[in-house]
Design a protein around this motif. Structure first.
Motif, mmCIF file in Angstrom:
data_model
loop_
_atom_site.group_PDB
_atom_site.id
_atom_site.type_symbol
_atom_site.label_atom_id
_atom_site.label_comp_id
_atom_site.label_asym_id
_atom_site.label_seq_id
_atom_site.Cartn_x
_atom_site.Cartn_y
_atom_site.Cartn_z
ATOM 1 N N GLU A 104 63.379 129.830 13.170
ATOM 2 C CA GLU A 104 63.179 130.554 14.426
ATOM 3 C C GLU A 104 64.235 130.149 15.450
ATOM 4 O OE1 GLU A 104 61.230 133.463 16.605
ATOM 5 O OE2 GLU A 104 60.880 132.872 14.536
ATOM 6 N N ALA A 105 64.525 128.860 15.525
ATOM 7 C CA ALA A 105 65.540 128.379 16.462
ATOM 8 C C ALA A 105 66.914 128.913 16.098
ATOM 9 C CB ALA A 105 65.550 126.851 16.477
ATOM 10 N N TYR A 106 67.221 128.936 14.828
ATOM 11 C CA TYR A 106 68.523 129.415 14.368
ATOM 12 C C TYR A 106 68.685 130.908 14.637
ATOM 13 C CZ TYR A 106 72.452 130.332 11.256
ATOM 14 O OH TYR A 106 73.650 130.718 10.744
ATOM 15 N N ILE A 107 67.652 131.678 14.337
ATOM 16 C CA ILE A 107 67.709 133.132 14.513
ATOM 17 C C ILE A 107 67.826 133.502 15.988
ATOM 18 C CG2 ILE A 107 66.374 135.257 14.283
ATOM 19 C CD1 ILE A 107 65.295 134.066 11.631
ATOM 20 N N GLN A 108 67.040 132.824 16.825
ATOM 21 C CA GLN A 108 67.027 133.167 18.240
ATOM 22 C C GLN A 108 68.106 132.451 19.046
ATOM 23 O OE1 GLN A 108 63.181 132.820 20.003
ATOM 24 N NE2 GLN A 108 62.203 134.107 18.482
ATOM 25 N N LEU A 118 59.307 124.176 20.867
ATOM 26 C CA LEU A 118 58.998 125.101 19.779
ATOM 27 C C LEU A 118 58.166 124.400 18.715
ATOM 28 C CD1 LEU A 118 59.443 127.966 18.797
ATOM 29 C CD2 LEU A 118 61.543 127.205 17.707
ATOM 30 N N TRP A 119 58.521 123.143 18.362
ATOM 31 C CA TRP A 119 57.768 122.370 17.374
ATOM 32 C C TRP A 119 56.327 122.177 17.852
ATOM 33 C CZ3 TRP A 119 57.185 120.998 12.629
ATOM 34 C CH2 TRP A 119 56.324 119.961 12.314
ATOM 35 N N TRP A 120 56.164 121.882 19.144
ATOM 36 C CA TRP A 120 54.830 121.665 19.689
ATOM 37 C C TRP A 120 53.988 122.937 19.539
ATOM 38 C CZ3 TRP A 120 51.393 118.278 20.842
ATOM 39 C CH2 TRP A 120 50.319 118.603 21.654
ATOM 40 N N MET A 121 54.573 124.086 19.810
ATOM 41 C CA MET A 121 53.837 125.344 19.699
ATOM 42 C C MET A 121 53.418 125.595 18.258
ATOM 43 S SD MET A 121 55.878 127.815 22.425
ATOM 44 C CE MET A 121 56.472 128.767 21.093
#
Length: 125
Positions: A104-108, A118-121
């Protein structure tokens, strides 16, 4: 959603970005370990704190098999007590969550500072 994830995974595995994905997983795992060890010891790495519970005592190497390939981890050791990363115990669920976060981080194009949020979510779900 599942088909999209499978398509992203197949693209990453076939391209030169597989190394990048493994590196990103490794960096995220190291950051998570540093946060966990910081809370276990009572102080971050290199910080003096009179309330410190224990001290670090080097690292032990461990290979972590993921769908993106083998990630080399340096797991911190403690002088008193022990530490084992929480994301390694329930291997499949943690691996899926961490891989989802990295993809998700890479794509966005999310910055590394936002990966913790993001990890926490993902881990709360």
């Amino acid at each position: 959603m599942t088909n999209d994830m499978m398509n992203v995974r197949s693209l990453v595995e076939k391209s030169a970005d597989a190394d990048l994905l493994r590196e990103m997983i490794g960096l995220a795992a190291e950051r998570l370990m540093e946060l966990e060890v910081g809370s276990a010891t009572g102080a971050d790495f290199g910080v003096k704190n009179p309330m410190r519970l224990t001290q670090r005592n080097g690292y032990r190497d461990r290979d972590w098999e993921t769908r993106a390939g083998t990630v080399e981890l340096r797991i911190p050791k403690l002088r008193k007590g022990s530490y084992f990363p929480s994301f390694l115990e329930p291997r499949r669920m943690a691996e899926k969550a961490l891989t989802a976060v990295i993809q998700e981080a890479y794509i966005q194009g999310i910055s590394t500072r936002s990966v913790d949020d993001l990890w926490w979510m993902v881990s709360v779900r």
